[in-house]
Design a protein around this motif. Sequence first.
Motif, mmCIF file in Angstrom:
data_model
loop_
_atom_site.group_PDB
_atom_site.id
_atom_site.type_symbol
_atom_site.label_atom_id
_atom_site.label_comp_id
_atom_site.label_asym_id
_atom_site.label_seq_id
_atom_site.Cartn_x
_atom_site.Cartn_y
_atom_site.Cartn_z
ATOM 1 N N GLU A 8 0.831 -1.205 0.000
ATOM 2 C CA GLU A 8 0.000 0.000 0.000
ATOM 3 C C GLU A 8 0.864 1.252 0.000
ATOM 4 N N ARG A 9 1.960 1.204 0.799
ATOM 5 C CA ARG A 9 2.844 2.358 0.864
ATOM 6 C C ARG A 9 3.514 2.603 -0.483
ATOM 7 N N ALA A 10 3.924 1.528 -1.161
ATOM 8 C CA ALA A 10 4.545 1.674 -2.473
ATOM 9 C C ALA A 10 3.574 2.289 -3.458
ATOM 10 N N GLY A 11 2.299 1.840 -3.402
ATOM 11 C CA GLY A 11 1.299 2.422 -4.295
ATOM 12 C C GLY A 11 1.094 3.897 -4.029
ATOM 13 N N GLY A 12 1.116 4.286 -2.757
ATOM 14 C CA GLY A 12 0.972 5.698 -2.429
ATOM 15 C C GLY A 12 2.137 6.531 -2.923
ATOM 16 N N ILE A 13 3.341 5.987 -2.841
ATOM 17 C CA ILE A 13 4.522 6.693 -3.338
ATOM 18 C C ILE A 13 4.401 6.955 -4.829
ATOM 19 N N MET A 114 11.220 22.024 -12.685
ATOM 20 C CA MET A 114 10.896 20.973 -13.647
ATOM 21 C C MET A 114 11.660 19.669 -13.413
ATOM 22 N N GLY A 115 12.659 19.708 -12.527
ATOM 23 C CA GLY A 115 13.409 18.481 -12.246
ATOM 24 C C GLY A 115 12.618 17.449 -11.455
ATOM 25 N N ILE A 116 11.392 17.771 -11.078
ATOM 26 C CA ILE A 116 10.577 16.853 -10.280
ATOM 27 C C ILE A 116 10.396 15.513 -10.982
ATOM 28 N N VAL A 117 10.179 15.529 -12.312
ATOM 29 C CA VAL A 117 9.878 14.280 -13.015
ATOM 30 C C VAL A 117 11.081 13.340 -12.995
ATOM 31 N N SER A 118 12.252 13.833 -13.408
ATOM 32 C CA SER A 118 13.427 12.965 -13.436
ATOM 33 C C SER A 118 13.844 12.537 -12.030
ATOM 34 N N LEU A 119 13.697 13.423 -11.042
ATOM 35 C CA LEU A 119 13.988 13.039 -9.656
ATOM 36 C C LEU A 119 13.008 11.969 -9.172
ATOM 37 N N GLY A 120 11.736 12.129 -9.535
ATOM 38 C CA GLY A 120 10.737 11.156 -9.116
ATOM 39 C C GLY A 120 10.999 9.785 -9.702
ATOM 40 N N LEU A 124 12.092 6.244 -7.545
ATOM 41 C CA LEU A 124 11.420 4.947 -7.605
ATOM 42 C C LEU A 124 12.418 3.803 -7.494
ATOM 43 N N ARG A 125 13.595 3.982 -8.072
ATOM 44 C CA ARG A 125 14.611 2.932 -8.010
ATOM 45 C C ARG A 125 15.068 2.687 -6.577
ATOM 46 N N ASP A 126 15.073 3.730 -5.760
ATOM 47 C CA ASP A 126 15.506 3.594 -4.378
ATOM 48 C C ASP A 126 14.399 3.072 -3.471
ATOM 49 N N LEU A 127 13.140 3.313 -3.838
ATOM 50 C CA LEU A 127 12.047 3.102 -2.904
ATOM 51 C C LEU A 127 11.170 1.886 -3.170
ATOM 52 N N LEU A 128 11.175 1.377 -4.386
ATOM 53 C CA LEU A 128 10.236 0.314 -4.725
ATOM 54 C C LEU A 128 10.913 -1.046 -4.839
ATOM 55 N N PRO A 129 10.169 -2.098 -4.539
ATOM 56 C CA PRO A 129 10.683 -3.442 -4.811
ATOM 57 C C PRO A 129 10.788 -3.648 -6.315
ATOM 58 N N PRO A 130 11.712 -4.479 -6.784
ATOM 59 C CA PRO A 130 11.961 -4.629 -8.220
ATOM 60 C C PRO A 130 10.715 -4.958 -9.039
ATOM 61 N N ARG A 131 9.787 -5.749 -8.482
ATOM 62 C CA ARG A 131 8.615 -6.148 -9.267
ATOM 63 C C ARG A 131 7.689 -4.964 -9.565
ATOM 64 N N ARG A 132 7.784 -3.903 -8.761
ATOM 65 C CA ARG A 132 6.930 -2.727 -8.976
ATOM 66 C C ARG A 132 7.598 -1.663 -9.829
ATOM 67 N N LEU A 133 8.897 -1.831 -10.092
ATOM 68 C CA LEU A 133 9.663 -0.734 -10.660
ATOM 69 C C LEU A 133 9.277 -0.421 -12.101
ATOM 70 N N GLY A 134 9.203 -1.454 -12.973
ATOM 71 C CA GLY A 134 8.920 -1.206 -14.386
ATOM 72 C C GLY A 134 7.604 -0.487 -14.623
ATOM 73 N N PRO A 135 6.471 -1.002 -14.118
ATOM 74 C CA PRO A 135 5.197 -0.301 -14.317
ATOM 75 C C PRO A 135 5.190 1.099 -13.715
ATOM 76 N N SER A 136 5.856 1.277 -12.581
ATOM 77 C CA SER A 136 5.857 2.583 -11.926
ATOM 78 C C SER A 136 6.654 3.608 -12.724
ATOM 79 N N ILE A 137 7.778 3.182 -13.291
ATOM 80 C CA ILE A 137 8.562 4.085 -14.134
ATOM 81 C C ILE A 137 7.743 4.513 -15.353
ATOM 82 N N ALA A 138 7.051 3.557 -15.966
ATOM 83 C CA ALA A 138 6.237 3.869 -17.142
ATOM 84 C C ALA A 138 5.131 4.860 -16.794
#
Length: 487
Positions: A8-13, A114-120, A124-138
């Motif tokens: 749930e926390r990952a989804g909120g992030i 405007m750096g918010i997008v690239s920082l965000g 994600l790479r630091d905060l999410l488990p690997p299985r959530r990373l690809g869809p979240s980046i997209a």
Amino acid sequence: MDASPPEERAGGIVTVLAAAGIVAALMQTIVVPFIGEMPRILGTTASNASWVVTATLLAGAVFIPVTGRLGDLYGKQRMLLVCTVPLILGSVVCALADSVIPMIVGRGLQGMGMGIVSLGISALRDLLPPRRLGPSIALMSSSMGVGGALGMPLAAAVAEYASWRVLFWGSAVLSLLITLLIWRRVPPTPPQTTGRLDLVGAVGLGVGLVCLLLGVSKGADWGWGSGTILGLLVTAVVVLLVWGWWELRSGDPLVDLRVTARPQVLLTNVASILVGFAMYAQSLIVMQLLQLPEATGYGLGQSMLAAGLWMAPGGLMMMAVSPLGAKLSAARGPKTTLLAGSLVIALGYGSSMVLLGSTWGMLIIVAIVNGGVGLAYGAMPALIMGAVPRSETAAANGFNTLMRSIGTTVSAAVIGVVLSQLTIRMGEYTLPSENGFRVGMLIGCAAAFLGALVTLALPSGRPGSPTGPAASDGPGEPAEQPVKALT
């Protein structure tokens, strides 16, 4: 500390960071519908009013790489919060502006955030488990398109039915809300490297980019052969060459050019320029075609608000295809997704040869092109993060975002030249001709196709996430795992 379950926390992030990207993108487009009214509103000339757009572009280009590097040095969540400050201040300054100078200052402040997008994306790479990373980046990558698509009709509606100042007060409120959400929902991220900010490199890159982008964006207005434009472009080349020499010698470079020169990073950045070019070309062309009078024989006679609404589904299409792009990247690798996206963009432009001439045709063109952009933009950060160490994630993503911005700036200049040269006369007015729009579409198609060819030259790698072996922190070192609170 948030006691929510990890999933749930990952989804909120992800939700908060995507919302932050949408708000940042809104800042870029909210002035577009009433830019023609700016000279009257601010009591200035059309040439001076154009700086309301240019200031945001230049400030973003200068500060995106800097905020990316600072995110690696001091933590991405901290820099995300820092980036919201100029968004809030800039919005307030613009809302209170009664002349062109404070409006330009406010728009420049908005560009600094405007750096918010690239920082965000990097966070994600630091905060999410690997299985959530690809869809979240997209999803995060598509937020720019969604924000741009929503910004046009929203700004047009407000400009038509309320005071333009409401737009900026609303932007200030949204930026403040995003600040609170980032503070409450995005966990602090530890620094990923040590060192200091390369101030000489930051100034050098800023000067070089300002000269380059100013020369490209103002060439049509000031004359491509004028001493000012030629001086800007020559200065840009010289300064950027000296900057490159300095970065190679620096122990703490702003941009590690040796990493940037890796084939996967270099070719992804080249493809990003081409895709950014193609993405922006259709928005310039379609918006004008929708609003030109029907008396031309090819214009569609839509109001400003209606034109924005016809284009809005394009941004939503970007978000709709992002999960498909993530699945394709997981199955076949992000190279395949970037290739598919580039080809879909080219297909969209190709379809314009038969679909120009109706509002529904325009909608289809925009939907196809933006669907391709959604695939391509979701794959780019994955390719970048799959080839750089964790200590340079934010800086590398910031540089990639800069490459896209250069593509859009060059696109605006090239399409502007084409439409200004291929014209018709209607009474006392000179308007772009139908042939000019078709040539512009073909140029966009060619850029997308070139992007596909560049993508084919990318090194082939196995499908996987950006946290795989390619993203290790050094030879033989595995990539670090996401923070334990989320795994």
